[in-house]
Design a protein around this motif. Sequence first.
Motif, PDB file in Angstrom:
ATOM      1  N   ASP A  11       0.649  -1.135   0.041  1.00  0.00           N
ATOM      2  CA  ASP A  11       0.009  -0.122   0.004  1.00  0.00           C
ATOM      3  C   ASP A  11       0.871   1.359   0.063  1.00  0.00           C
ATOM      4  O   ASP A  11       1.881   1.398   0.704  1.00  0.00           O
ATOM      5  CB  ASP A  11      -0.780   0.092   1.251  1.00  0.00           C
ATOM      6  N   CYS A  12       0.197   2.417  -0.686  1.00  0.00           N
ATOM      7  CA  CYS A  12       0.995   3.699  -0.578  1.00  0.00           C
ATOM      8  C   CYS A  12       0.095   4.654  -0.232  1.00  0.00           C
ATOM      9  O   CYS A  12      -1.228   4.637  -0.821  1.00  0.00           O
ATOM     10  CB  CYS A  12       1.510   3.700  -1.878  1.00  0.00           C
ATOM     11  N   GLN A  13       0.286   5.656   0.639  1.00  0.00           N
ATOM     12  CA  GLN A  13      -0.529   6.767   0.890  1.00  0.00           C
ATOM     13  C   GLN A  13       0.136   7.975   0.125  1.00  0.00           C
ATOM     14  O   GLN A  13       1.233   8.271   0.252  1.00  0.00           O
ATOM     15  CB  GLN A  13      -0.671   6.993   2.467  1.00  0.00           C
ATOM     16  N   ILE A  14      -0.635   8.520  -0.591  1.00  0.00           N
ATOM     17  CA  ILE A  14      -0.131   9.662  -1.267  1.00  0.00           C
ATOM     18  C   ILE A  14      -0.866  10.945  -0.927  1.00  0.00           C
ATOM     19  O   ILE A  14      -2.029  11.000  -0.863  1.00  0.00           O
ATOM     20  CB  ILE A  14      -0.659   9.573  -2.746  1.00  0.00           C
ATOM     21  N   LYS A  15       0.007  12.089  -0.825  1.00  0.00           N
ATOM     22  CA  LYS A  15      -0.307  13.535  -0.372  1.00  0.00           C
ATOM     23  C   LYS A  15      -1.266  13.896  -1.278  1.00  0.00           C
ATOM     24  O   LYS A  15      -1.170  13.632  -2.576  1.00  0.00           O
ATOM     25  CB  LYS A  15       0.884  14.323  -0.003  1.00  0.00           C
ATOM     26  N   LYS A  16      -2.241  14.608  -0.999  1.00  0.00           N
ATOM     27  CA  LYS A  16      -3.141  15.479  -1.653  1.00  0.00           C
ATOM     28  C   LYS A  16      -2.408  16.515  -2.465  1.00  0.00           C
ATOM     29  O   LYS A  16      -1.370  17.236  -1.826  1.00  0.00           O
ATOM     30  CB  LYS A  16      -4.338  15.912  -1.006  1.00  0.00           C
ATOM     31  N   GLU A  17      -3.232  16.956  -3.589  1.00  0.00           N
ATOM     32  CA  GLU A  17      -2.434  18.247  -4.357  1.00  0.00           C
ATOM     33  C   GLU A  17      -0.995  17.864  -4.782  1.00  0.00           C
ATOM     34  O   GLU A  17      -0.043  18.766  -4.868  1.00  0.00           O
ATOM     35  CB  GLU A  17      -2.379  19.389  -3.500  1.00  0.00           C
ATOM     36  N   THR A  18      -0.864  16.622  -5.282  1.00  0.00           N
ATOM     37  CA  THR A  18       0.823  16.213  -5.809  1.00  0.00           C
ATOM     38  C   THR A  18       0.427  15.612  -7.344  1.00  0.00           C
ATOM     39  O   THR A  18      -0.615  15.491  -7.504  1.00  0.00           O
ATOM     40  CB  THR A  18       1.475  15.252  -4.957  1.00  0.00           C
ATOM     41  N   HIS A  19       1.424  15.545  -7.858  1.00  0.00           N
ATOM     42  CA  HIS A  19       1.212  14.861  -9.256  1.00  0.00           C
ATOM     43  C   HIS A  19       0.822  13.562  -8.917  1.00  0.00           C
ATOM     44  O   HIS A  19      -0.036  12.908  -9.816  1.00  0.00           O
ATOM     45  CB  HIS A  19       2.609  14.670  -9.981  1.00  0.00           C
ATOM     46  N   GLY A  20       1.381  12.631  -8.017  1.00  0.00           N
ATOM     47  CA  GLY A  20       0.782  11.312  -7.772  1.00  0.00           C
ATOM     48  C   GLY A  20      -0.602  11.297  -7.661  1.00  0.00           C
ATOM     49  O   GLY A  20      -1.310  10.412  -8.214  1.00  0.00           O
ATOM     50  N   ALA A  21      -1.038  11.884  -6.536  1.00  0.00           N
ATOM     51  CA  ALA A  21      -2.514  12.184  -6.439  1.00  0.00           C
ATOM     52  C   ALA A  21      -3.338  12.560  -7.584  1.00  0.00           C
ATOM     53  O   ALA A  21      -4.569  11.859  -7.733  1.00  0.00           O
ATOM     54  CB  ALA A  21      -2.969  13.108  -5.251  1.00  0.00           C
ATOM     55  N   ARG A  22      -2.821  13.462  -8.395  1.00  0.00           N
ATOM     56  CA  ARG A  22      -3.591  13.918  -9.574  1.00  0.00           C
ATOM     57  C   ARG A  22      -3.836  12.641 -10.860  1.00  0.00           C
ATOM     58  O   ARG A  22      -4.507  12.467 -11.428  1.00  0.00           O
ATOM     59  CB  ARG A  22      -3.086  14.962 -10.244  1.00  0.00           C
ATOM     60  N   VAL A  71       8.359  14.370  -0.813  1.00  0.00           N
ATOM     61  CA  VAL A  71       8.008  12.817  -0.674  1.00  0.00           C
ATOM     62  C   VAL A  71       6.722  12.784  -0.780  1.00  0.00           C
ATOM     63  O   VAL A  71       5.910  13.078   0.287  1.00  0.00           O
ATOM     64  CB  VAL A  71       8.475  12.067   0.907  1.00  0.00           C
ATOM     65  N   SER A  72       5.973  12.159  -1.608  1.00  0.00           N
ATOM     66  CA  SER A  72       4.770  12.530  -1.768  1.00  0.00           C
ATOM     67  C   SER A  72       3.736  11.328  -1.655  1.00  0.00           C
ATOM     68  O   SER A  72       2.663  11.303  -1.242  1.00  0.00           O
ATOM     69  CB  SER A  72       4.097  12.874  -3.311  1.00  0.00           C
ATOM     70  N   GLY A  73       4.408  10.019  -1.698  1.00  0.00           N
ATOM     71  CA  GLY A  73       3.901   8.812  -1.392  1.00  0.00           C
ATOM     72  C   GLY A  73       4.466   7.788  -0.250  1.00  0.00           C
ATOM     73  O   GLY A  73       5.973   7.903  -0.527  1.00  0.00           O
ATOM     74  N   ILE A  74       4.124   7.320   0.613  1.00  0.00           N
ATOM     75  CA  ILE A  74       4.766   6.504   1.464  1.00  0.00           C
ATOM     76  C   ILE A  74       3.873   5.312   1.944  1.00  0.00           C
ATOM     77  O   ILE A  74       2.680   5.169   1.858  1.00  0.00           O
ATOM     78  CB  ILE A  74       5.109   7.410   2.922  1.00  0.00           C
TER      79      ILE A  74
END
Length: 108
Positions: A7-18, A50-53
């Motif tokens: 699993d990976c939790q992605i920060k909001k408002e990042t390229h990953g989340a978008r 660090v946008s995903g952990i």
Amino acid sequence: MRLGAYDCQIKKETHGARDYKSTHISERHRHRLEVNNAYVDSLITNGMEVSGINKEFDLVEIIEIPKHPYFIACQYHPEFKSKPDKTHPLFFEFISASRKFKTGELSV
């Protein structure tokens, strides 16, 4: 060695989340290497995000450079979930950003 899905939790408002249109994903791994957490603060201080952990093991999964039009890197293998008729979101968005850069819609 990490094998299989994590699993990976992605920060909001990042390229990953978008790109994923989600803040929670699961991706497949097959490797022995990790980002050394002793250097995370230094990376952040110098412009990396660090946008995903992975919260369970406190491991970096996704990094980005926020001031760059499209710089994203991941610890897992997105190609494991990409198919000709269903492109992985990171590949799709990278190609999209490349096309926008070529036409001048996106600049460095």
